[in-house]
Design a protein around this motif. Sequence first.
Motif, PDB file in Angstrom:
ATOM      1  N   CYS A  40      36.019  34.011  45.951  1.00 16.38           N
ATOM      2  CA  CYS A  40      36.828  33.509  44.844  1.00 16.38           C
ATOM      3  C   CYS A  40      36.165  33.746  43.493  1.00 16.38           C
ATOM      4  O   CYS A  40      36.775  34.310  42.576  1.00 16.38           O
ATOM      5  N   VAL A  41      34.917  33.311  43.337  1.00 16.83           N
ATOM      6  CA  VAL A  41      34.247  33.396  42.037  1.00 16.83           C
ATOM      7  C   VAL A  41      34.082  34.859  41.624  1.00 16.83           C
ATOM      8  O   VAL A  41      34.370  35.237  40.484  1.00 16.83           O
ATOM      9  N   TYR A  42      33.635  35.691  42.546  1.00 20.89           N
ATOM     10  CA  TYR A  42      33.466  37.109  42.246  1.00 20.89           C
ATOM     11  C   TYR A  42      34.801  37.751  41.858  1.00 20.89           C
ATOM     12  O   TYR A  42      34.889  38.503  40.873  1.00 20.89           O
ATOM     13  N   ASN A  43      35.861  37.468  42.612  1.00 16.23           N
ATOM     14  CA  ASN A  43      37.168  38.057  42.314  1.00 16.23           C
ATOM     15  C   ASN A  43      37.637  37.679  40.918  1.00 16.23           C
ATOM     16  O   ASN A  43      38.158  38.520  40.173  1.00 16.23           O
ATOM     17  N   GLU A  44      37.485  36.410  40.555  1.00 10.86           N
ATOM     18  CA  GLU A  44      37.923  35.965  39.237  1.00 10.86           C
ATOM     19  C   GLU A  44      37.111  36.646  38.139  1.00 10.86           C
ATOM     20  O   GLU A  44      37.660  37.080  37.120  1.00 10.86           O
ATOM     21  N   MET A  45      35.808  36.748  38.339  1.00  8.23           N
ATOM     22  CA  MET A  45      34.953  37.397  37.346  1.00  8.23           C
ATOM     23  C   MET A  45      35.335  38.855  37.154  1.00  8.23           C
ATOM     24  O   MET A  45      35.505  39.331  36.022  1.00  8.23           O
ATOM     25  N   VAL A  46      35.499  39.565  38.249  1.00  3.26           N
ATOM     26  CA  VAL A  46      35.741  41.006  38.173  1.00  3.26           C
ATOM     27  C   VAL A  46      37.158  41.306  37.692  1.00  3.26           C
ATOM     28  O   VAL A  46      37.367  42.242  36.907  1.00  3.26           O
ATOM     29  N   ALA A  47      38.131  40.532  38.131  1.00  2.00           N
ATOM     30  CA  ALA A  47      39.500  40.735  37.642  1.00  2.00           C
ATOM     31  C   ALA A  47      39.537  40.594  36.118  1.00  2.00           C
ATOM     32  O   ALA A  47      40.198  41.391  35.426  1.00  2.00           O
ATOM     33  N   LEU A  48      38.833  39.622  35.586  1.00  2.00           N
ATOM     34  CA  LEU A  48      38.802  39.432  34.143  1.00  2.00           C
ATOM     35  C   LEU A  48      38.096  40.593  33.447  1.00  2.00           C
ATOM     36  O   LEU A  48      38.558  41.087  32.407  1.00  2.00           O
ATOM     37  N   ARG A  49      36.996  41.062  34.017  1.00  5.38           N
ATOM     38  CA  ARG A  49      36.268  42.195  33.431  1.00  5.38           C
ATOM     39  C   ARG A  49      37.121  43.460  33.425  1.00  5.38           C
ATOM     40  O   ARG A  49      37.150  44.212  32.444  1.00  5.38           O
ATOM     41  N   LEU A  50      37.846  43.700  34.507  1.00  8.23           N
ATOM     42  CA  LEU A  50      38.732  44.857  34.561  1.00  8.23           C
ATOM     43  C   LEU A  50      39.883  44.719  33.561  1.00  8.23           C
ATOM     44  O   LEU A  50      40.252  45.680  32.881  1.00  8.23           O
ATOM     45  N   ALA A  51      40.438  43.517  33.473  1.00 10.01           N
ATOM     46  CA  ALA A  51      41.539  43.281  32.535  1.00 10.01           C
ATOM     47  C   ALA A  51      41.108  43.532  31.099  1.00 10.01           C
ATOM     48  O   ALA A  51      41.861  44.096  30.302  1.00 10.01           O
ATOM     49  N   HIS A  52      39.889  43.126  30.772  1.00 14.16           N
ATOM     50  CA  HIS A  52      39.390  43.339  29.405  1.00 14.16           C
ATOM     51  C   HIS A  52      39.301  44.826  29.074  1.00 14.16           C
ATOM     52  O   HIS A  52      39.546  45.225  27.927  1.00 14.16           O
ATOM     53  N   ARG A  53      38.951  45.625  30.036  1.00 12.21           N
ATOM     54  CA  ARG A  53      38.834  47.065  29.776  1.00 12.21           C
ATOM     55  C   ARG A  53      40.178  47.706  29.484  1.00 12.21           C
ATOM     56  O   ARG A  53      40.244  48.769  28.864  1.00 12.21           O
ATOM     57  N   LEU A  54      41.238  47.072  29.936  1.00 11.91           N
ATOM     58  CA  LEU A  54      42.577  47.625  29.745  1.00 11.91           C
ATOM     59  C   LEU A  54      43.391  46.909  28.671  1.00 11.91           C
ATOM     60  O   LEU A  54      44.403  47.433  28.212  1.00 11.91           O
ATOM     61  N   GLY A  55      42.969  45.702  28.296  1.00 14.54           N
ATOM     62  CA  GLY A  55      43.760  44.910  27.369  1.00 14.54           C
ATOM     63  C   GLY A  55      44.882  44.148  28.047  1.00 14.54           C
ATOM     64  O   GLY A  55      45.902  43.845  27.425  1.00 14.54           O
ATOM     65  N   ILE A  56      44.696  43.814  29.322  1.00 10.60           N
ATOM     66  CA  ILE A  56      45.699  43.042  30.071  1.00 10.60           C
ATOM     67  C   ILE A  56      45.584  41.570  29.673  1.00 10.60           C
ATOM     68  O   ILE A  56      44.478  41.025  29.607  1.00 10.60           O
ATOM     69  N   PRO A  57      46.703  40.876  29.436  1.00 13.70           N
ATOM     70  CA  PRO A  57      46.638  39.463  29.057  1.00 13.70           C
ATOM     71  C   PRO A  57      46.343  38.551  30.248  1.00 13.70           C
ATOM     72  O   PRO A  57      47.244  38.060  30.923  1.00 13.70           O
ATOM     73  N   VAL A  58      45.064  38.351  30.498  1.00 14.40           N
ATOM     74  CA  VAL A  58      44.589  37.484  31.583  1.00 14.40           C
ATOM     75  C   VAL A  58      43.874  36.293  30.960  1.00 14.40           C
ATOM     76  O   VAL A  58      43.113  36.454  29.999  1.00 14.40           O
ATOM     77  N   ALA A  59      44.107  35.101  31.486  1.00 12.25           N
ATOM     78  CA  ALA A  59      43.468  33.901  30.958  1.00 12.25           C
ATOM     79  C   ALA A  59      41.949  34.025  31.040  1.00 12.25           C
ATOM     80  O   ALA A  59      41.405  34.522  32.023  1.00 12.25           O
ATOM     81  N   MET A  60      41.285  33.559  30.003  1.00 10.07           N
ATOM     82  CA  MET A  60      39.837  33.639  29.934  1.00 10.07           C
ATOM     83  C   MET A  60      39.184  32.660  30.906  1.00 10.07           C
ATOM     84  O   MET A  60      39.767  31.661  31.314  1.00 10.07           O
ATOM     85  N   GLY A  61      37.937  32.961  31.238  1.00 12.91           N
ATOM     86  CA  GLY A  61      37.151  32.076  32.089  1.00 12.91           C
ATOM     87  C   GLY A  61      35.709  32.527  32.081  1.00 12.91           C
ATOM     88  O   GLY A  61      35.397  33.632  31.616  1.00 12.91           O
ATOM     89  N   VAL A  62      34.834  31.686  32.600  1.00  9.83           N
ATOM     90  CA  VAL A  62      33.409  32.001  32.613  1.00  9.83           C
ATOM     91  C   VAL A  62      32.787  31.504  33.915  1.00  9.83           C
ATOM     92  O   VAL A  62      33.203  30.487  34.462  1.00  9.83           O
ATOM     93  N   PRO A  63      31.763  32.206  34.427  1.00  9.69           N
ATOM     94  CA  PRO A  63      31.003  31.664  35.553  1.00  9.69           C
ATOM     95  C   PRO A  63      30.207  30.463  35.086  1.00  9.69           C
ATOM     96  O   PRO A  63      29.677  30.443  33.973  1.00  9.69           O
TER      97      PRO A  63
END
Length: 235
Positions: A40-63
Amino acid sequence: MTFYKIKQIKQQVATHSMTAPIRGTLDVVLKQDGENSPSCVYNEMVALRLAHRLGIPVAMGVPSVGDGGIYFASLTVGGLSINLPNVGRRRMPGVAKRYPNAAAAIFVFDVWILNNDRENNLKANLTSAPTQIIAAIDHEQTLLGTKADPAASIVALSNMDFPTNHPLGNLLKISDVERWAVAVSELSDEAISDAVVLGYSVGGIHASTQNKLSDALIDRRDDIAELINQTIASC
């Protein structure tokens, strides 16, 4: 634009800054690895990192780290006295109409990371209030969480599985979808690897698994147009 809910405003920070900063806390949802979601934690972290590279509107979060171990702290979208329930399938046409570009971005992103769980995992302002708010949330069932365990998930990703009956799939303009498909296709191997291979383990997700996921996502990038076509055909 996405706004996040303030939980508490505290005292002013002792500083000579012209901005007069104030300490405060934001409202978050804490997520943690478990028996039913070991990545779970890894998926959330990586999905957000990938979204940032594309400019996808994904809710922010932090480990984050607490007494119970490592968490992913997902910021709560809202805080403007606007009703923001999770968007179900019935209200997706309203999302596609009001936010056509963002909806296409989220759809293409879901195809790439194999997300079959978008329904009720989207926040959007669909009220008469003019404030533009849209954010994809909850990505624990993507990437290494698409199947029961990370190994099976990598197999599914590598086999070019695609989301079926996606709630946005038949609501979008093809031109918008194609534009975001190009954005994914133009991501370099290095950009994907840097987002996915963290250089450290997260829970039980170690370097070898992270590298396999990176390879699978690079392959899916190369086939993104066909994956999109198959996903739309399933809707």
